[in-house]
Design a protein around this motif. Structure first.
Motif, PDB file in Angstrom:
ATOM      1  N   SER A 184     -10.450  -1.933  24.928  1.00 33.97           N
ATOM      2  CA  SER A 184     -10.498  -3.066  25.584  1.00 33.97           C
ATOM      3  C   SER A 184      -9.951  -4.202  24.918  1.00 33.97           C
ATOM      4  N   LEU A 185     -10.908  -5.332  25.365  1.00 30.24           N
ATOM      5  CA  LEU A 185      -8.943  -6.311  23.760  1.00 30.24           C
ATOM      6  C   LEU A 185     -10.487  -6.125  22.333  1.00 30.24           C
ATOM      7  N   LYS A 186     -12.123  -5.993  23.197  1.00 28.91           N
ATOM      8  CA  LYS A 186     -12.974  -6.334  21.378  1.00 28.91           C
ATOM      9  C   LYS A 186     -12.178  -4.873  20.851  1.00 28.91           C
ATOM     10  N   GLU A 187     -12.252  -3.924  21.653  1.00 24.36           N
ATOM     11  CA  GLU A 187     -12.733  -2.207  20.842  1.00 24.36           C
ATOM     12  C   GLU A 187     -10.750  -2.635  20.163  1.00 24.36           C
ATOM     13  N   ASN A 188      -9.594  -2.995  20.463  1.00 25.75           N
ATOM     14  CA  ASN A 188      -8.167  -3.158  19.843  1.00 25.75           C
ATOM     15  C   ASN A 188      -8.584  -3.980  18.623  1.00 25.75           C
ATOM     16  N   MET A 189      -9.076  -5.021  18.908  1.00 19.96           N
ATOM     17  CA  MET A 189      -9.113  -5.914  17.405  1.00 19.96           C
ATOM     18  C   MET A 189     -10.196  -4.616  16.523  1.00 19.96           C
ATOM     19  N   ILE A 190     -11.397  -4.101  16.877  1.00 24.08           N
ATOM     20  CA  ILE A 190     -12.169  -3.630  15.730  1.00 24.08           C
ATOM     21  C   ILE A 190     -11.081  -2.120  15.480  1.00 24.08           C
ATOM     22  N   PHE A 191     -10.458  -1.736  16.144  1.00 24.11           N
ATOM     23  CA  PHE A 191      -9.562  -0.723  16.174  1.00 24.11           C
ATOM     24  C   PHE A 191      -8.966  -0.752  14.912  1.00 24.11           C
ATOM     25  N   GLN A 192      -8.118  -2.067  14.814  1.00 29.18           N
ATOM     26  CA  GLN A 192      -7.292  -2.771  13.632  1.00 29.18           C
ATOM     27  C   GLN A 192      -7.808  -2.903  13.141  1.00 29.18           C
ATOM     28  N   SER A 193      -8.985  -3.135  12.615  1.00 30.15           N
ATOM     29  CA  SER A 193      -9.466  -4.198  11.108  1.00 30.15           C
ATOM     30  C   SER A 193     -10.332  -2.468  10.938  1.00 30.15           C
ATOM     31  N   LYS A 194     -10.697  -1.836  11.477  1.00 33.44           N
ATOM     32  CA  LYS A 194     -10.499   0.298  11.146  1.00 33.44           C
ATOM     33  C   LYS A 194      -9.657   0.495  10.249  1.00 33.44           C
ATOM     34  N   LEU A 195      -8.620   0.581  11.192  1.00 32.12           N
ATOM     35  CA  LEU A 195      -6.983   0.841  10.609  1.00 32.12           C
ATOM     36  C   LEU A 195      -6.644   0.542   9.218  1.00 32.12           C
ATOM     37  N   TYR A 196      -7.060  -1.177   8.462  1.00 36.41           N
ATOM     38  CA  TYR A 196      -6.865  -1.839   7.940  1.00 36.41           C
ATOM     39  C   TYR A 196      -8.643  -2.371   7.119  1.00 36.41           C
ATOM     40  N   LYS A 197      -8.968  -0.919   7.158  1.00 35.36           N
ATOM     41  CA  LYS A 197     -10.914  -1.249   6.179  1.00 35.36           C
ATOM     42  C   LYS A 197     -11.496  -2.413   5.846  1.00 35.36           C
ATOM     43  N   VAL A 198     -11.225  -3.085   6.947  1.00 42.50           N
ATOM     44  CA  VAL A 198     -11.862  -4.611   7.085  1.00 42.50           C
ATOM     45  C   VAL A 198     -13.655  -4.386   7.337  1.00 42.50           C
ATOM     46  N   PRO A 199     -14.537  -4.884   6.326  1.00 45.46           N
ATOM     47  CA  PRO A 199     -15.770  -4.189   6.489  1.00 45.46           C
ATOM     48  C   PRO A 199     -15.734  -4.948   7.230  1.00 45.46           C
ATOM     49  N   LYS A 200     -16.635  -4.437   7.821  1.00 46.06           N
ATOM     50  CA  LYS A 200     -17.943  -3.982   9.140  1.00 46.06           C
ATOM     51  C   LYS A 200     -18.124  -5.708   9.444  1.00 46.06           C
ATOM     52  N   SER A 201     -18.810  -6.589   8.678  1.00 48.25           N
ATOM     53  CA  SER A 201     -19.674  -7.925   8.363  1.00 48.25           C
ATOM     54  C   SER A 201     -18.242  -9.230   8.680  1.00 48.25           C
ATOM     55  N   GLU A 202     -17.152  -8.557   8.083  1.00 49.42           N
ATOM     56  CA  GLU A 202     -16.321  -9.325   7.879  1.00 49.42           C
ATOM     57  C   GLU A 202     -15.196  -9.667   9.142  1.00 49.42           C
ATOM     58  N   SER A 203     -14.914  -8.003  10.027  1.00 51.75           N
ATOM     59  CA  SER A 203     -14.486  -8.189  10.653  1.00 51.75           C
ATOM     60  C   SER A 203     -14.938  -8.907  12.256  1.00 51.75           C
ATOM     61  N   GLY A 204     -16.219  -8.527  12.327  1.00 54.71           N
ATOM     62  CA  GLY A 204     -16.933  -9.108  13.456  1.00 54.71           C
ATOM     63  C   GLY A 204     -16.308 -10.341  13.371  1.00 54.71           C
ATOM     64  N   LYS A 205     -16.970 -11.453  11.868  1.00 54.91           N
ATOM     65  CA  LYS A 205     -16.700 -12.624  12.059  1.00 54.91           C
ATOM     66  C   LYS A 205     -15.266 -12.975  12.867  1.00 54.91           C
ATOM     67  N   ARG A 206     -15.002 -12.335  12.297  1.00 55.80           N
ATOM     68  CA  ARG A 206     -12.856 -12.438  12.132  1.00 55.80           C
ATOM     69  C   ARG A 206     -12.357 -12.166  13.714  1.00 55.80           C
ATOM     70  N   MET A 207     -13.180 -11.270  14.385  1.00 55.72           N
ATOM     71  CA  MET A 207     -12.931 -11.299  15.541  1.00 55.72           C
ATOM     72  C   MET A 207     -12.735 -12.381  16.616  1.00 55.72           C
ATOM     73  N   GLU A 208     -14.283 -12.885  16.183  1.00 51.21           N
ATOM     74  CA  GLU A 208     -14.811 -14.029  16.967  1.00 51.21           C
ATOM     75  C   GLU A 208     -14.151 -15.497  17.234  1.00 51.21           C
ATOM     76  N   MET A 209     -13.340 -15.593  15.489  1.00 49.52           N
ATOM     77  CA  MET A 209     -11.928 -16.355  15.597  1.00 49.52           C
ATOM     78  C   MET A 209     -11.274 -16.515  15.449  1.00 49.52           C
ATOM     79  N   LEU A 210     -10.569 -15.502  15.465  1.00 48.55           N
ATOM     80  CA  LEU A 210      -9.453 -14.849  16.622  1.00 48.55           C
ATOM     81  C   LEU A 210      -9.355 -14.957  17.724  1.00 48.55           C
ATOM     82  N   ILE A 211     -10.837 -14.600  18.710  1.00 45.08           N
ATOM     83  CA  ILE A 211     -10.727 -14.903  20.071  1.00 45.08           C
ATOM     84  C   ILE A 211     -10.493 -16.687  20.431  1.00 45.08           C
TER      85      ILE A 211
END
Lengths: 316, 251
Positions: A93-120
């Motif tokens: 899904s859209l969010k799963e794609n973004m989460i996968f990317q953040s995990k590949l680049y080792k973005v901390p979970k707390s930060e990735s959630g905020k960044r995903m919402e902001m980018l969406i």
């Protein structure tokens, strides 16, 4: 500060094709840098080398002071690349794609959630959240592709022909988006394009490539001034009239094949106003129907054609 | 961590394309249900009481080939949709990329083997060596799938498109299957055919699996030999896969 420094870069493929031939360029941090060149000029190869996908044959590439090949692991965490074709996983899904990317680049979970919402929100993707990614239009997929590549907050974002195949409205939206990425996130943007208008609109610096090496690099204004020569433009009502006139006119005043551009003939003025007078007289004497004749300032297209044409300048 | 991220994504791909599970298990299932029922009658004459139990180890290897071959196809799909390139330029170790995909094939193999074993229960197949036998069978299935998956990963990066890949895999799998003890015991064979069957490493894997299913005692020497053989083969196939992946960027 310099973001990318390429020095005497050579890339010769194992099949013998030499795609890059001693290319040298510099990209400043925080700028939008456009790479222009004809098909086969070596733009995609350069992007592949800069994104650490391909190993250069010789030469040196440094990004933020680090060698792009020897210290590739460190470079990779600082860059992101939106390829010509969208590279979204349609089974996620859209969010799963973004989460996968953040995990590949080792973005901390707390930060990735905020960044995903902001980018969406920033890329206007909220209304597509409930639909499968495979059902998105090309433009929305492209937006998602860019958004997910920004999940890692890259210092350099490579955009390989980001607007290819887009209609003019979508292209203008994309231009705004590219400017927004640079302005809001401070990301250095390195883009390749075929559209001169796009490079003119967006870029702080433009580099024109030919046969694997740079021909010229500078701001759009500096490039336009490069020719330091006014142009003579003859407009016709249809392309056929321009073509019919081109042959005979070629014998009267020196013209190059590249001067014929659709329903216009545009050539550099060799002798100022006397060329205008001479050509006007010739057109009238031969009864050739034309819409207008004028002296114009050179455009980026003129510079591009002048530099990449058969007799164009080669980098020294 | 990277391995788990890639494994999770690949498993999602597998369940999104669930037909790949159905397609790869279909043929072994037909062998298990139809062939074993038909051939079982004649095999009683040569002393095989439960032919379904006899043929199950060979079909476990066959199902591993099927599941792992479709894992190779994933490389072509990922290249077509661009995510192959995106992962290669991400800060992820090359070995993690290969391992994530190889382990996905192992997971898929286990799913298919479990389904086959459940179906076998309806044909009175039991594991004579009990829990230890089940553990050893699981270990052998893991190593077999790991080896085949590494192999298919490397082969998929050697061949230009999925059509040629499928053709090559068919040309590899069927001779390996028939030149083994998957369907018949090798006791009565002699000459070149016997040598060929003994040179096939899967013959030894199938024999040990069969012994664990049918016989109550575990022959440690045979199990250790096959485990070591598979570990070496896994090392070779994984190294080859890794080498091929690194070559992708050395054009």
């Amino acid at each position: 500060m310099t973001a990318i420094c390429v020095n005497d870069l050579v890339k010769k493929y194992k099949n013998g094709v030499q795609a890059l031939d001693g290319l040298t360029l510099t990209v400043k941090e925080g700028e939008i840098f456009s790479l222009l060149g004809q098909n086969g000029a070596g733009k995609s190869t350069l992007i592949n080398v800069l994104t650490t996908y391909l190993r250069p044959t010789s030469g040196n590439v440094t990004m933020f002071g680090k060698n792009a090949y020897r210290e590739a692991a460190e470079i990779r965490s600082k860059i992101s690349c939106v390829a010509q074709r969208t590279s979204i996983d349609t089974h996620l899904s859209l969010k799963e794609n973004m989460i996968f990317q953040s995990k590949l680049y080792k973005v901390p979970k707390s930060e990735s959630g905020k960044r995903m919402e902001m980018l969406i929100s920033c890329f206007g993707l909220e209304k597509y959240l409930k639909y499968p990614v495979s059902s998105y239009s090309g433009g929305v997929k492209r937006r998602l592709d860019i958004a997910l590549n920004l999940m890692s907050n890259p210092k350099v974002l490579f955009l390989d022909e980001p607007t290819v195949g887009m209609d003019i409205q979508s292209r203008m939206v994309m231009w705004d988006m590219v400017k927004k990425i640079r302005n809001d996130f401070g990301t250095t943007i390195f883009l390749t394009t075929h559209y001169l208008e796009e490079a003119d609109q967006l870029s702080d610096t433009i580099c024109i490539m030919k046969n694997g090496k740079e021909v010229i690099q500078g701001s759009p204004k500096a490039l336009r001034e490069y020719l330091r020569q006014d142009m003579l433009k003859i407009s016709f009502s249809v392309k056929k009239d321009a073509e019919n006139c081109f042959g005979p006119l070629k014998e009267a005043i020196a013209l190059k094949e590249s001067d014929l551009r659709h329903d216009k003939i545009i050539t550099s003025l060799k002798n100022g106003r006397s060329d205008l007078e001479k050509t006007t007289r010739w057109l009238l004497e031969h009864g050739i129907p034309f819409l207008g004749i004028e002296i114009v300032q050179p455009t980026l297209e003129d510079v591009f054609i002048s530099l990449t044409g058969e007799n164009g300048k080669e980098a020294s | 961590m990277d391995i788990l991220t890639l494994l999770h994504r690949d498993i999602k791909w597998r369940f999104h394309n669930a037909f790949t599970i159905v397609i790869t298990i279909l043929q072994p299932m037909l062998w298990l249900v139809l062939y074993s029922a038909v051939a079982g009658q004649s095999m009683k004459g040569i002393g095989i009481a439960n032919y379904t139990a006899f043929v199950l180890p060979g079909l476990i290897v066959l199902v591993s080939f099927g599941a792992c071959s479709s894992s190779g196809i994933m490389n072509y799909l990922m290249k077509a949709d661009g995510s192959f390139y995106r992962i290669l330029i991400a800060p992820v170790k090359r070995s993690s990329i290969v391992l994530g995909q190889v382990l996905e094939a192992v997971v898929c193999t286990f799913i298919e083997v479990i389904i086959m074993c459940i179906v076998s229960l309806f044909f009175s197949v039991t594991i004579a060596t009990g829990f230890t036998g089940v553990f050893l069978i699981a270990l052998l299935v893991f190593l077999t799938a790991f080896f085949i998956s590494g192999l298919t990963y490397a082969i998929s990066l050697c061949l230009p498109n999925e059509v040629i890949y499928e053709t090559v895999m068919n040309a590899i799998v069927l001779p390996i299957f028939f030149l083994s003890t998957a369907l018949f015991p090798a006791d009565g064979l002699y000459g070149g055919l016997k040598i060929a069957i003994n040179l096939n490493p899967f013959t030894h894997v199938i024999n040990v699996l069969r012994a664990l299913i049918l016989q109550g005692n575990i022959v440690v020497r045979d199990v250790v030999f096959v485990v070591l053989l598979l570990v070496v083969m896994c090392g070779i196939s994984f190294s080859w896969a890794l080498h091929r992946l690194k070559k992708e960027t050395a054009l």
